[in-house]
Every structure is written in structure tokens, then in C-alpha cells.
Design an enzyme around this catalytic site. Sequence first.
Site, PDB file in Angstrom:
ATOM      1  N   GLY A 173       4.315   3.240   5.077  1.00  0.00           N
ATOM      2  CA  GLY A 173       5.518   2.971   5.874  1.00  0.00           C
ATOM      3  C   GLY A 173       6.198   1.664   5.519  1.00  0.00           C
ATOM      4  O   GLY A 173       7.139   1.253   6.186  1.00  0.00           O
ATOM      5  N   ASP A 214      15.812   2.654   3.122  1.00  0.00           N
ATOM      6  CA  ASP A 214      14.736   1.974   2.383  1.00  0.00           C
ATOM      7  C   ASP A 214      15.230   1.494   1.019  1.00  0.00           C
ATOM      8  O   ASP A 214      14.955   0.358   0.606  1.00  0.00           O
ATOM      9  CB  ASP A 214      13.543   2.930   2.164  1.00  0.00           C
ATOM     10  CG  ASP A 214      12.856   3.312   3.464  1.00  0.00           C
ATOM     11  OD1 ASP A 214      13.489   3.215   4.525  1.00  0.00           O
ATOM     12  OD2 ASP A 214      11.683   3.732   3.410  1.00  0.00           O
ATOM     13  N   SER A 221       7.022   1.549  -0.070  1.00  0.00           N
ATOM     14  CA  SER A 221       6.499   1.435  -1.439  1.00  0.00           C
ATOM     15  C   SER A 221       7.270   2.342  -2.394  1.00  0.00           C
ATOM     16  O   SER A 221       7.540   1.955  -3.534  1.00  0.00           O
ATOM     17  CB  SER A 221       5.006   1.767  -1.479  1.00  0.00           C
ATOM     18  OG  SER A 221       4.795   3.088  -1.030  1.00  0.00           O
ATOM     19  N   SER A 222       7.671   3.530  -1.948  1.00  0.00           N
ATOM     20  CA  SER A 222       8.378   4.432  -2.882  1.00  0.00           C
ATOM     21  C   SER A 222       9.766   3.900  -3.200  1.00  0.00           C
ATOM     22  O   SER A 222      10.210   3.948  -4.348  1.00  0.00           O
ATOM     23  CB  SER A 222       8.424   5.870  -2.372  1.00  0.00           C
ATOM     24  OG  SER A 222       8.773   5.910  -1.035  1.00  0.00           O
ATOM     25  N   ALA A 223      10.460   3.351  -2.199  1.00  0.00           N
ATOM     26  CA  ALA A 223      11.784   2.779  -2.470  1.00  0.00           C
ATOM     27  C   ALA A 223      11.644   1.601  -3.429  1.00  0.00           C
ATOM     28  O   ALA A 223      12.404   1.475  -4.396  1.00  0.00           O
ATOM     29  CB  ALA A 223      12.441   2.329  -1.168  1.00  0.00           C
ATOM     30  N   ALA A 224      10.655   0.736  -3.176  1.00  0.00           N
ATOM     31  CA  ALA A 224      10.506  -0.469  -4.010  1.00  0.00           C
ATOM     32  C   ALA A 224      10.197  -0.103  -5.466  1.00  0.00           C
ATOM     33  O   ALA A 224      10.778  -0.691  -6.385  1.00  0.00           O
ATOM     34  CB  ALA A 224       9.421  -1.377  -3.438  1.00  0.00           C
ATOM     35  N   PRO A 227       0.831  -1.203   0.000  1.00  0.00           N
ATOM     36  CA  PRO A 227       0.000   0.000   0.000  1.00  0.00           C
ATOM     37  C   PRO A 227       0.876   1.267   0.000  1.00  0.00           C
ATOM     38  O   PRO A 227       1.894   1.313   0.694  1.00  0.00           O
ATOM     39  CB  PRO A 227      -0.810  -0.105   1.296  1.00  0.00           C
ATOM     40  CG  PRO A 227      -0.273  -1.277   2.057  1.00  0.00           C
ATOM     41  CD  PRO A 227       0.701  -2.015   1.211  1.00  0.00           C
TER      42      PRO A 227
END
Length: 305
Positions: free
Chosen positions: A91, A138, A94-97, A87
Site C-alpha cells: 500500500g 499513485d 511500490s508499483s507506481a514508484a 515493500p
Amino acid sequence: MITCSAPGKVYLFGEHAVVYGESAICCAVELRTRVHVEKNDDVIIESSLGTTGPDIKVHPYVTHAIEMIKSLTDLKGVRLKIESDLPVGSGLGSSAAVTVASIQALNHLYNCGLSREDVAKNAHKIEMIVQGNASATDTYVSTMGGVVMMPQRKKLPLLKCPVIIGNTKEFSSTKELVGNVANLRSEFPSVIDPILSNIGQMSMLAEGLIIKNDYMAIGKLMNVNQGLLDAIGVGSSKLWDLVYAARNCGAICAKITGAGGGGCIVAIAEHKDTKGIAKAIEDAGGEAIITKNTEEGVRLESFNG
Ligand code: MEV
């Protein structure tokens, strides 16, 4: 078409403190973001947020990843599609991935020759541009996988117990939360700096406990870390509800993971207690995800032509 995926992460210790150079322990979890890429006349980015061209409002991380690859090779257009188990704004990294998986997929599509270190470094640069201030944690963990002590980049053994995540389903902005902690710190440096340093100390102690698989002691420290995260203002009543729901149903420990303010908690537990803890999290209004840590960071999923 090429597909790469990269994992999300949970912090066992040290979020926020790591922004100030303190130690943290973060682990990759088996919840992944997959990015499919193929050459195209124009740039098209598709995700659950919509379909756009290069767009730093809707798809900032991917737009910057494409720009970065453009600086290395003759990229005219690309169709890039994102699918994620993570989601957004919860936390779980998600942005790093999405940044790591996008860079790696484009790296393969255009044979740029970037190493995993290069992928992690460039993904961190992009997080810095988009978020203003971000530790390398991250993006490094999403690239390399495993349980990692940061900023030392030291791999630790995987935890041999389930990881339970409780999502408040309340969006949280890492940029805003990191900014709030910075403001509190500049108002009361003599109070906040020792708290951040204490959090770093817990990570240092936990390193040996993880090597010994001493989950009871790890849990005691993670619960102390939760109290200190609340002290620096990143807790919320919903997060506490989920923390206590998990702890009261047998979790060894439960704490915020990531920026806080909303987003998720992480609990560790014995196998026999996981279902009961997940139910307690759901009964308290959260979404429960039972997962495990993983040694695998970014990976090539498929390569068709
Ligand atoms: C966010 O996942 C973790 C924070 O420590 C920010 C960062 O490390 O960049 C809050």
C-alpha cells in the site's frame, strides 16, 4: 549507467473513493525505489523478485515501461536493476514508484524527451493495463512529489510532523481490493456511494486544515476516514491492531493507507511521541517505519557515461 529514483506515498485521505472521482490527499514519502539502467544486447531485469527477461508475470510494470519506450525509440536491449525501500504489495505505492523510476531512467538513457507530465501519464497507463482500474494518484504523486490533492492535481504544503508507517507484513492486492469495493458498490449503490462521497468531503475539508497546520482536526478526520474504509470492507484485524496500537500510544490519528486488506497503516504524531508509537506498532506484530513527507518526486540520481 543512469540511476533514477521515485518515492512511495501514503494517503492521508481518499483511497478507493478517488477511483470514483472523489477527492483524495496523498503525499510522497522519503522511501524510494531506485532503478539503474544501461544499454545491453538483451533485455535483463533484476530485482528482489529475481532476474528475468521481459516478463509480464514477474516484472509487469517494468516490462510495460520498456515496451512503452520501445514505441518511441530504437531500444534493442537494456539491463535494468531495481532496488527499493518499499515493500511490494504493502500500500506504499511500490508499483507506481518502480514504473515512474523505470520510465524516467529509460527516458534519460534514450533521450526520449518525455516531460514529467508525460512520465506520470504513461506510468498511469501502465498501472491501468496491469491492475485493470487505477486512479492517477499513485503515479502522479510519485512523479511530482509533495502533498497533492487529487484528482485536481493541486499541491498543498508539506506536513511539518513525522509520518509513522505500520506494516502488517500481509500482502495485499490492489486489483483485488478495488474489485471488492466495486462489487459491494454495485450490490448496494445507495449505501456505498454516500460513503465514498463522505470520504471525498473529508479531503475537501482537510485541504484548509493542512494549510493551517491544524493537525488535531486533520487527525480527527483521518480517524473517521479509517472507520469508513472499514465500512467498505478493506479493513482487517491486523490493520486494526496496528491502528489501535498507534492511537493508544499517542498518535494524533491512525488509518489504513492504500488499498487495505493487509499492507500498511499511517499515523501522524508529535515528534516526542514517534519512538513510543513505533515500539507499540512493533509490539503489536507490525514493522514500524518512521519517515517524513517530501517535496521531491522522481529524480535523476546519477549519470555515468
Ligand atoms: C491504491 O494505492 C489506492 C487505491 O485508491 C487505488 C487507486 O487509487 O488506484 C485503492
